[in-house]
Scaffold this active site. Structure first.
Site, PDB file in Angstrom:
ATOM      1  N   GLY A  49       7.394 -36.500-124.762  1.00 27.86           N
ATOM      2  CA  GLY A  49       8.351 -35.414-124.684  1.00 27.86           C
ATOM      3  C   GLY A  49       9.240 -35.622-123.474  1.00 27.86           C
ATOM      4  O   GLY A  49       8.846 -36.290-122.516  1.00 27.86           O
ATOM      5  N   GLN A  54      14.880 -33.385-116.732  1.00 30.32           N
ATOM      6  CA  GLN A  54      14.122 -34.524-116.226  1.00 30.32           C
ATOM      7  C   GLN A  54      14.985 -35.764-116.036  1.00 30.32           C
ATOM      8  O   GLN A  54      14.596 -36.692-115.340  1.00 30.32           O
ATOM      9  CB  GLN A  54      12.950 -34.859-117.158  1.00 30.32           C
ATOM     10  CG  GLN A  54      11.870 -33.805-117.147  1.00 30.32           C
ATOM     11  CD  GLN A  54      10.754 -34.209-118.072  1.00 30.32           C
ATOM     12  OE1 GLN A  54      10.787 -33.932-119.254  1.00 30.32           O
ATOM     13  NE2 GLN A  54       9.762 -34.890-117.509  1.00 30.32           N
ATOM     14  N   CYS A  92       2.876 -35.553-116.865  1.00 28.56           N
ATOM     15  CA  CYS A  92       4.320 -35.366-116.905  1.00 28.56           C
ATOM     16  C   CYS A  92       5.008 -36.601-116.356  1.00 28.56           C
ATOM     17  O   CYS A  92       4.605 -37.120-115.317  1.00 28.56           O
ATOM     18  CB  CYS A  92       4.711 -34.132-116.095  1.00 28.56           C
ATOM     19  SG  CYS A  92       6.462 -33.751-116.146  1.00 28.56           S
ATOM     20  N   LEU A  93       6.046 -37.037-117.043  1.00 23.41           N
ATOM     21  CA  LEU A  93       6.815 -38.189-116.579  1.00 23.41           C
ATOM     22  C   LEU A  93       7.443 -37.919-115.209  1.00 23.41           C
ATOM     23  O   LEU A  93       7.701 -38.851-114.453  1.00 23.41           O
ATOM     24  CB  LEU A  93       7.901 -38.549-117.596  1.00 23.41           C
ATOM     25  CG  LEU A  93       7.393 -39.013-118.964  1.00 23.41           C
ATOM     26  CD1 LEU A  93       8.563 -39.199-119.925  1.00 23.41           C
ATOM     27  CD2 LEU A  93       6.571 -40.283-118.846  1.00 23.41           C
ATOM     28  N   HIS A 134       5.328 -27.322-123.100  1.00 25.36           N
ATOM     29  CA  HIS A 134       5.520 -28.064-121.858  1.00 25.36           C
ATOM     30  C   HIS A 134       7.008 -28.366-121.637  1.00 25.36           C
ATOM     31  O   HIS A 134       7.545 -28.141-120.550  1.00 25.36           O
ATOM     32  CB  HIS A 134       4.699 -29.357-121.929  1.00 25.36           C
ATOM     33  CG  HIS A 134       4.826 -30.260-120.751  1.00 25.36           C
ATOM     34  ND1 HIS A 134       3.782 -30.501-119.896  1.00 25.36           N
ATOM     35  CD2 HIS A 134       5.872 -30.997-120.291  1.00 25.36           C
ATOM     36  CE1 HIS A 134       4.179 -31.348-118.952  1.00 25.36           C
ATOM     37  NE2 HIS A 134       5.444 -31.664-119.176  1.00 25.36           N
ATOM     38  N   GLU A 135       7.671 -28.856-122.687  1.00 24.93           N
ATOM     39  CA  GLU A 135       9.088 -29.227-122.560  1.00 24.93           C
ATOM     40  C   GLU A 135       9.979 -27.996-122.371  1.00 24.93           C
ATOM     41  O   GLU A 135      10.927 -28.028-121.582  1.00 24.93           O
ATOM     42  CB  GLU A 135       9.545 -30.051-123.767  1.00 24.93           C
ATOM     43  CG  GLU A 135       8.829 -31.374-123.938  1.00 24.93           C
ATOM     44  CD  GLU A 135       8.755 -32.230-122.685  1.00 24.93           C
ATOM     45  OE1 GLU A 135       9.689 -32.189-121.859  1.00 24.93           O
ATOM     46  OE2 GLU A 135       7.745 -32.942-122.515  1.00 24.93           O
ATOM     47  N   HIS A 138      10.051 -26.866-118.870  1.00 28.62           N
ATOM     48  CA  HIS A 138      10.992 -27.631-118.038  1.00 28.62           C
ATOM     49  C   HIS A 138      12.376 -26.973-118.016  1.00 28.62           C
ATOM     50  O   HIS A 138      13.064 -26.990-116.995  1.00 28.62           O
ATOM     51  CB  HIS A 138      11.151 -29.063-118.556  1.00 28.62           C
ATOM     52  CG  HIS A 138      10.139 -30.019-118.042  1.00 28.62           C
ATOM     53  ND1 HIS A 138      10.014 -30.338-116.707  1.00 28.62           N
ATOM     54  CD2 HIS A 138       9.201 -30.758-118.691  1.00 28.62           C
ATOM     55  CE1 HIS A 138       9.039 -31.231-116.560  1.00 28.62           C
ATOM     56  NE2 HIS A 138       8.529 -31.498-117.745  1.00 28.62           N
TER      57      HIS A 138
END
Length: 160
Positions: A49, A54, A92-93, A134-135, A138
């Protein structure tokens, strides 16, 4: 052959990750290219994702790999959440090397716009529901570390 970019992923501490992203008023050619670049970036980083903040863009855009399909959504909104919750590990990235246990709804209904501008609704459960939540977090400046039940630091990190 169309050129796709692998974009820089912003990491915890970058102020854009804590901002509430702006709604997309109109989906343009730039947005359609951005979606392709986001998918390319997500895959290159071995993520599942990615949200526009991000990669340094404060707009309400996400891409999610559900395992069955890749979904790109503009202005996603969670319309319904199940009362059932579960706790599972997330990474998380934007926060490499850290994973932790987060409590999330096990089923949600999410709506938004597809890249062709048409409205769409998805009912998702299990791990895909977790990824969408989660996304979308963000987009509101919320990171999974804000919702931790327990922290787990690992040498080898995986993407969100």
């Amino acid at each position: 052959m169309q050129y796709l970019a692998v974009l820089e992923i912003r990491e915890d501490g970058d102020p854009i990750l804590r901002q509430v992203a702006k709604p997309v008023a109109k989906i343009t050619k730039r947005h359609r290219k951005l979606i392709k670049d986001m998918i390319q970036t997500m895959h290159a980083a071995e993520g599942i994702g990615l949200a526009a903040p991000q990669i340094g863009i404060s707009e309400r855009i996400i891409v999610v790999d559900t395992g069955d399909e890749i979904v790109a959504l503009f202005n996603p909104v969670i319309d319904e959440m199940s009362q059932d919750q579960d706790i599972d590990v997330e990474g998380c990235l934007s926060i490499p090397g850290k994973r932790g246990y987060v409590q999330r709804a096990t089923e949600i209904v999410v709506s938004g716009w597809q890249e062709d501008g048409k409205p769409v609704r998805y009912r998702v459960s299990g791990y895909p529901a977790r990824i969408f939540q989660h996304e979308i977090d963000h987009l509101d400046g919320v990171l999974f570390i804000d919702k931790l039940v327990e922290v787990k630091v690992e040498e080898d990190s995986e993407g969100e």
